[in-house]
Design an enzyme around this catalytic site. Structure first.
Site, PDB file in Angstrom:
ATOM      1  N   ARG A   1       0.884 -10.877   5.843  1.00 35.13           N
ATOM      2  CA  ARG A   1       2.336 -10.953   6.084  1.00 35.13           C
ATOM      3  C   ARG A   1       2.755 -10.363   7.422  1.00 35.13           C
ATOM      4  O   ARG A   1       3.896 -10.510   7.846  1.00 35.13           O
ATOM      5  CB  ARG A   1       3.088 -10.275   4.930  1.00 35.13           C
ATOM      6  CG  ARG A   1       2.833 -11.029   3.613  1.00 35.13           C
ATOM      7  CD  ARG A   1       3.562 -10.423   2.459  1.00 35.13           C
ATOM      8  NE  ARG A   1       5.008 -10.510   2.602  1.00 35.13           N
ATOM      9  CZ  ARG A   1       5.871 -10.023   1.736  1.00 35.13           C
ATOM     10  NH1 ARG A   1       5.429  -9.398   0.661  1.00 35.13           N
ATOM     11  NH2 ARG A   1       7.161 -10.139   1.935  1.00 35.13           N
TER      12      ARG A   1
ATOM     13  N   PRO B   1       0.843  -1.212   0.000  1.00 35.67           N
ATOM     14  CA  PRO B   1       0.000   0.000   0.000  1.00 35.67           C
ATOM     15  C   PRO B   1       0.873   1.254   0.000  1.00 35.67           C
ATOM     16  O   PRO B   1       1.791   1.377   0.802  1.00 35.67           O
ATOM     17  CB  PRO B   1      -0.786  -0.104   1.305  1.00 35.67           C
ATOM     18  CG  PRO B   1      -0.590  -1.490   1.806  1.00 35.67           C
ATOM     19  CD  PRO B   1       0.660  -2.027   1.193  1.00 35.67           C
ATOM     20  N   GLU B   2       0.597   2.165  -0.926  1.00 36.98           N
ATOM     21  CA  GLU B   2       1.344   3.425  -1.000  1.00 36.98           C
ATOM     22  C   GLU B   2       0.487   4.547  -0.411  1.00 36.98           C
ATOM     23  O   GLU B   2      -0.661   4.330  -0.034  1.00 36.98           O
ATOM     24  CB  GLU B   2       1.711   3.723  -2.457  1.00 36.98           C
ATOM     25  CG  GLU B   2       2.631   2.684  -3.090  1.00 36.98           C
ATOM     26  CD  GLU B   2       4.048   2.719  -2.523  1.00 36.98           C
ATOM     27  OE1 GLU B   2       4.366   3.625  -1.728  1.00 36.98           O
ATOM     28  OE2 GLU B   2       4.839   1.820  -2.867  1.00 36.98           O
TER      29      GLU B   2
ATOM     30  N   ARG C   1      21.765  15.768  -0.474  1.00 41.07           N
ATOM     31  CA  ARG C   1      21.861  14.322  -0.683  1.00 41.07           C
ATOM     32  C   ARG C   1      22.601  13.974  -1.977  1.00 41.07           C
ATOM     33  O   ARG C   1      22.314  14.536  -3.017  1.00 41.07           O
ATOM     34  CB  ARG C   1      20.455  13.724  -0.663  1.00 41.07           C
ATOM     35  CG  ARG C   1      19.887  13.778   0.750  1.00 41.07           C
ATOM     36  CD  ARG C   1      18.401  13.634   0.810  1.00 41.07           C
ATOM     37  NE  ARG C   1      17.959  13.614   2.202  1.00 41.07           N
ATOM     38  CZ  ARG C   1      17.598  14.701   2.880  1.00 41.07           C
ATOM     39  NH1 ARG C   1      17.592  15.884   2.306  1.00 41.07           N
ATOM     40  NH2 ARG C   1      17.247  14.600   4.142  1.00 41.07           N
TER      41      ARG C   1
ATOM     42  N   HIS D   1      -6.111 -14.182   9.167  1.00 37.63           N
ATOM     43  CA  HIS D   1      -5.227 -13.040   8.909  1.00 37.63           C
ATOM     44  C   HIS D   1      -5.769 -11.732   9.488  1.00 37.63           C
ATOM     45  O   HIS D   1      -5.268 -10.658   9.171  1.00 37.63           O
ATOM     46  CB  HIS D   1      -4.990 -12.895   7.406  1.00 37.63           C
ATOM     47  CG  HIS D   1      -4.368 -14.108   6.792  1.00 37.63           C
ATOM     48  ND1 HIS D   1      -3.174 -14.641   7.238  1.00 37.63           N
ATOM     49  CD2 HIS D   1      -4.777 -14.913   5.789  1.00 37.63           C
ATOM     50  CE1 HIS D   1      -2.879 -15.714   6.533  1.00 37.63           C
ATOM     51  NE2 HIS D   1      -3.847 -15.897   5.646  1.00 37.63           N
TER      52      HIS D   1
END
Ligand SMILES: [Zn+2]
Length: 276
Positions: free
Chosen positions: A112, A2-3, A156, A94
């Protein structure tokens, strides 16, 4: 995975419905990524505030009174999904977290179990503070100006694609959205972040915002059930220019789209349209 758009669509799916409801019970399944950090029974009777999102975290305020700042910090991990169920069927193998209210049960399904639900006495208290401290600015925050975004990139030296994925300069540009935004902005994914010029940084920020806004629209329109957290990225991927299109013609110049593995993630780009 999921984003940010899926997490935001998920939040919108229950935030209003549950605001003002009282916790009747909390049920835990198998252990998630981190322990809840409080006895589930201690949450009974608390009133839910309106859920907020920060990065891919959802903060669910829980109040005993007006001054109370405690809440639950939730993360969907790799495979988690939240659903508001009324009535809720018996939990399956789950289903690892249930928040039961008179307006339905908010349930986390996570095969998961990299997801998490963690109690914190406040958003700025541990463990929430540390988890949220690493996050860069929100993509749609007006304070994230092109100049500030450019300044963050200047700090960066990693490839711009990796810096986008790290979420340090802006949160939310997951793999699909980072690839597509770099294509839109005409920037090669391996260009060092500190070598992105000011005008190109401005184009990139605009492209990140456009891709996420488009995914939010698709997520909002295609998700009949907000528990289908892959709806937004799935629908977005169907119209992607480069993501998942190795060997197919670039929609701009018709050169074949290339794929390279960078930081263990597939990076799709057009070597002709995206320059260093
Ligand atoms: Zn091209």
């Amino acid at each position: 995975m999921p984003e940010l758009p899926e997490v935001e669509v998920t939040r919108r799916g229950f935030a209003t419905a549950l605001a003002g409801a009282r916790v009747q019970a909390v049920r835990l399944g198998k252990p998630l990524r981190w322990p809840l950090g409080i006895a589930p029974s201690a949450l009974a009777g608390l009133e839910l505030g309106e859920a907020q999102r920060r990065g891919k975290y959802i903060w669910l305020p829980l109040r005993a009174d007006a001054d109370d700042a405690q809440g639950l910090l939730m993360h969907l991990g790799m495979s988690g999904s939240l659903a508001l169920l009324d009535p809720a069927p018996e939990p399956g193998p789950h289903d690892h977290f249930d928040l039961v209210t008179a307006r339905g049960t908010l349930r986390l399904n996570d095969p998961r179990r990299f997801g998490a639900v963690v109690w914190a006495p406040g958003l700025h208290a541990e463990p929430a503070a540390t988890l949220l401290a690493r996050l860069g600015p929100e993509p749609f925050d007006a304070e994230l100006t092109p100049a500030r975004f450019h300044a963050a990139l200047q700090q960066r030296r990693a490839p711009i694609k990796s810096v986008l994925l790290s979420g340090e300069a802006v949160v939310g540009a997951g793999n699909i959205y980072a690839c597509e935004a770099l294509f839109q902005a005409g920037i090669h994914p391996l260009l060092r972040a500190d070598r992105v010029s000011r005008p190109r940084a401005a184009r990139l920020l605009a492209a990140v915002r456009e891709t996420l806004a488009r995914a939010l629209t698709l997520g909002g329109s295609t998700l009949r059930d907000f528990s289908d957290v892959h709806g937004a990225s799935g629908a977005y991927q169907a119209e992607a220019a480069v993501y998942g299109r190795e060997g197919q013609p670039c929609p701009r110049c018709a050169a074949p789209v290339r794929r390279r593995v960078l930081g263990q993630r597939s990076t799709f780009f057009c070597a002709n349209c995206q320059r260093r």
